[in-house]
Enzyme design. Structure first.
Site: not given
Ligand code: BGC
Length: 744
Positions: A286
């Site tokens: 993530d």
């Molecule tokens: C989220 C993810 C997301 C990523 C990219 C993160 O803060 O938890 O679900 O895909 O950001 O935007």
């Protein structure tokens, strides 16, 4: 002979869907040539392609592939052909390895990363919890194929979709992005969603691995659960989702699991995901979830680095390589997995391109999905569908005169087609309304009726107007967002008082809830009817109107239990909330300043949601699986077959006056706990009946034997219940099962 020459001469791509034997022959040739053997598992054409490309890559190229970056901060600037979203990974064009262009997420091509740019729009699919409430795998697959196609036509080849964290905490700000609280339902539908996305040769993730159950303190908390219950709940959802969907990538979570961060959790990434489940794709982090060059712990790719920090998989990985704490073979292992997924999903052979999108057609898909997942919770005296005699309708609240709240907030937020007709600042982001006004839709559908609007800001005024109308539709709205949980399950901003005043003034009041998850309904006994519309997406207004008027017979069933009070929950307050509260000052990933690490424990263990209510005997406001129709269904003739392959058969009849779809649910009791073991969704004409069969995946009726590392179905007699929801069973039977051990 060199490896690439062998692989190249075999034109491996052509073998992708052909006989394994051909591939095995190729692999045998590789072994015979004495080149580095592939891992011991069965090899296929994707492995062979990955291996051949890997052998031609320089170390720098490999290191580029294990690090994702922010495309808006790239230096030098990226060319216009590289679509810019949540992240990108440099490819190796000379070897046919495309750049990975990543966009969020499960409810449409999110376009918030570069700020809200007016022309940058996409079709807003309804929220994932609405998709889950359809219990309809083909429909979920179709909706997700639509957003996958949009991603492709906008130039993206990776969609960060597939959110399958179990919604075990109803106040979680991201429940709208997940498939509900049951592992079988969530895993099955997430798998189909992933399939839909990947049918466009756009890679999907499945996320956030694992136990990312709340937003409060998500980047510092440790989610603690014993292995057995974890395998039987949250991990099972991932296991099923991966089997069905075959996602190219798994995104590891921000939080720690039993004390170790998700993206360096060797138990989850190496032992469970790869050793036990045989997963062959790659693990991406993530955004900002990496804490070291944790390639040996099973992470393959760091996401969202910037040129300034270079990330842990940038300069730190180089240092580790130089020091010998990480070897090039470690990097190769990860690169091989990434390449494999690129080839398996066809990113190398089907490059995305900027193409015109038929937003009308896609809007219709979004509407159809919404119509399938809106849930009729209450319908006293058959207040709905709206009777032909109704002449005056008052719509109250929810900005329903201009649009509908299209989705929740955070990385998944979609700027809807047509642009947001209304933008309201909210803590951590803004609420975006799509151009789909319920008022306008009702006026179109009911030309003989007068439809007026009151904004609901003055409960007394709204109640006075309600008294004069034949029917009142009042919108109850709850905005939820990534990074923040809701403090309680009440509709915010005194809406409960307003709804209570309106419903008291006119019993012919229909409450339409536009929420991210369950809410309390202190006015429930006064309201004539209640619809849960979740975030209904691009054409939510039209979908709601069609359900209200009966053009659509509702068939959605709750994918989450609606509690009667927070006191019924395993954790009556959200762990850590007292440290975070509604603080607005947060870091990039939503962490309030000065918050200290803490643990979340789960008194419910594997018994999340309805299982907890069943176990504690607490009566929810509405049970999991609940959903009314404008017709009626009856069940009879339950027959069960036991042994090693349990099967339940019964007859469903439509005993009402309208065509409709039913979702009959089968539950079993395993060591006393109630578990959904299958369901059957059928469309039936009035008077029609059909015999249906539900085959039970033995894993959902098993316990996970941690010591033996397999699923164990104990020999014995099991209670089976067929019902319209997780509450009262309609039919009951007992089934005798053989002992079974199943490898995960
Ligand atoms: C989220 C993810 C997301 C990523 C990219 C993160 O803060 O938890 O679900 O895909 O950001 O935007």
């Amino acid at each position: 002979m060199k490896l690439e020459a062998i692989a190249g001469s075999m034109k491996v791509r052509e073998y992708r869907h052909r006989n394994r034997l051909v591939v095995s022959a190729c692999v045998a040739a590789l072994y015979a040539a004495g080149v580095a053997p592939l891992p011991a598992m069965a090899q296929d054409a994707d492995d062979v392609w990955a291996e051949s490309v890997l052998k031609q890559m320089t170390l720098d190229e490999k290191l580029d592939l294990v690090r994702g970056s922010n495309p808006f901060a790239a230096k030098p600037k990226l060319s216009r052909d590289v679509a810019k979203g949540a992240g990108y990974v440099k490819g190796v064009p000379r070897l046919g390895v495309p750049y990975l262009t990543e966009s969020d997420a499960s409810v449409g091509v999110a376009n918030m990363m570069g700020g809200l740019r007016p022309g940058d729009v996409a079709t807003a699919l309804p929220s994932t919890v609405l998709l889950a409430s359809t219990w309809n795998a083909p429909l979920v697959e179709r909706g997700s194929a639509m957003i996958g196609a949009e991603a492709r036509d906008k130039g993206f080849n990776v969609l960060l979709a597939g959110g399958v964290n179990l919604a075990r905490e109803p106040r979680n700000g991201r429940n709208f992005e997940y498939f509900g609280e049951d592992p079988l339902l969530a895993g099955t539908l997430a798998g189909h969603a992933i399939r839909g996305v990947q049918s466009n040769h756009v890679m999907s993730t499945i996320k956030h691995f694992a136990l990312n159950t709340q937003e409060t303190g998500r980047t510092i908390l440790s989610a603690d659960m014993e292995e057995g219950p974890l395998r039987e709940s949250d991990l099972l959802a991932f296991e099923i989702g991966i089997e069905i969907g075959q996602p190219g990538s798994v995104m590891c979570a921000y939080n720690k699991i039993n004390g170790t961060f998700g993206c360096e959790n060797s138990f989850l990434l190496n032992d469970v995901l790869r050793r036990d489940w045989g997963y062959k794709g790659f693990v991406m982090s993530d955004w900002g979830a990496v804490h070291g060059p944790s390639i040996r712990a099973g992470l393959d790719q760091e996401s969202g680095t910037t040129p300034a920090d270079a990330g842990y998989f940038g300069s730190q990985l180089r240092t580790a390589l130089a020091a010998g704490t990480v070897t090039e073979a470690d990097v190769d292992r990860s690169v091989r997995r990434i390449l494999r997924s690129i080839h398996a999903v066809g990113l190398d052979t089907h490059p995305p391109a900027h193409r015109d999108i038929d937003y009308d057609a896609n809007g219709r898909v979004a509407q159809e999905v919404a119509e399938g997942g809106i849930v009729l919770l209450k319908n006293a005296r058959n207040l709905l569908p709206i009777a032909a005699s109704v002449r005056t309708i008052l719509v109250v609240g929810g900005h329903a005169d201009v649009g509908i709240l299209a989705g929740g907030g955070g990385s998944s937020q979609v700027n809807p087609v047509g642009g947001a007709v209304l933008k309201i600042p909210a803590a951590f982001g803004r609420k975006l309304y799509s151009n789909s006004s319920p008022v306008a839709a009702l006026r179109n559908a009911l030309p003989k009726a007068t439809v007026s609007f009151d904004d609901g800001t003055d409960p007394q005024r709204a109640a006075d107007a309600a008294r004069k109308a034949d029917l009142v539709v009042v919108i109850g709205e709850q905005f939820t967002t990534e990074t923040m949980d809701v403090k309680d399950l009440n509709l915010p901003d005194n809406q409960n008082d307003m709804i209570a005043a309106v419903a008291a003034a006119n019993p012919a009041t229909v409450v339409v809830l536009v929420t991210g998850g369950p809410v309390l309904m202190p006015w429930l006994d006064k309201a004539g009817a209640v619809l849960e519309a979740w975030y209904p997406g691009q054409r939510g207004g039209e979908a709601i109107a069609r359900v209200l008027t009966g053009a659509v017979n509702p068939s959605g069933h709750l994918a989450m239990t609606f509690p009667a009070s927070e006191r019924q929950l395993p954790n009556p307050t959200i762990p850590g909330y007292e440290m975070a509260g509604e603080t607005v000052q947060r870091d990039l990933y939503g962490l309030p300043k000065d918050m200290k690490p803490f643990s979340v424990t789960y008194p419910e263990g594997a018994n999340a949601g309805y299982r907890w209510f069943d176990k504690t005997g607490a009566k929810p406001l509405f049970p999991f699986g609940h959903g009314l129709s404008y017709t009626r269904f009856s069940y009879k003739n339950l027959r069960v077959t036991g042994g090693a392959t349990p099967r339940m058969s019964f007859t469903i009849a439509n005993t009402g006056k309208r065509p409709g779809a039913d979702v009959a649910q089968v539950y079993a009791r395993v060591d006393g706990a109630k578990r959904l073991v299958g369901w059957s969704r059928v469309d039936l004409k009035p008077g029609e009946s059909r015999q249906v069969s539900v085959d039970v995946d033995p894993r959902v009726i098993a316990r996970f034997d941690v010591a033996a590392r397999n699923w164990h179905v104990a020999e014995g007699t099991y209670d089976i219940e067929v019902g319209e929801d997780a509450g009262q069973p309609v039919l009951k039977a007992k089934v005798r099962l053989d002992e079974q051990r199943i490898k995960p």
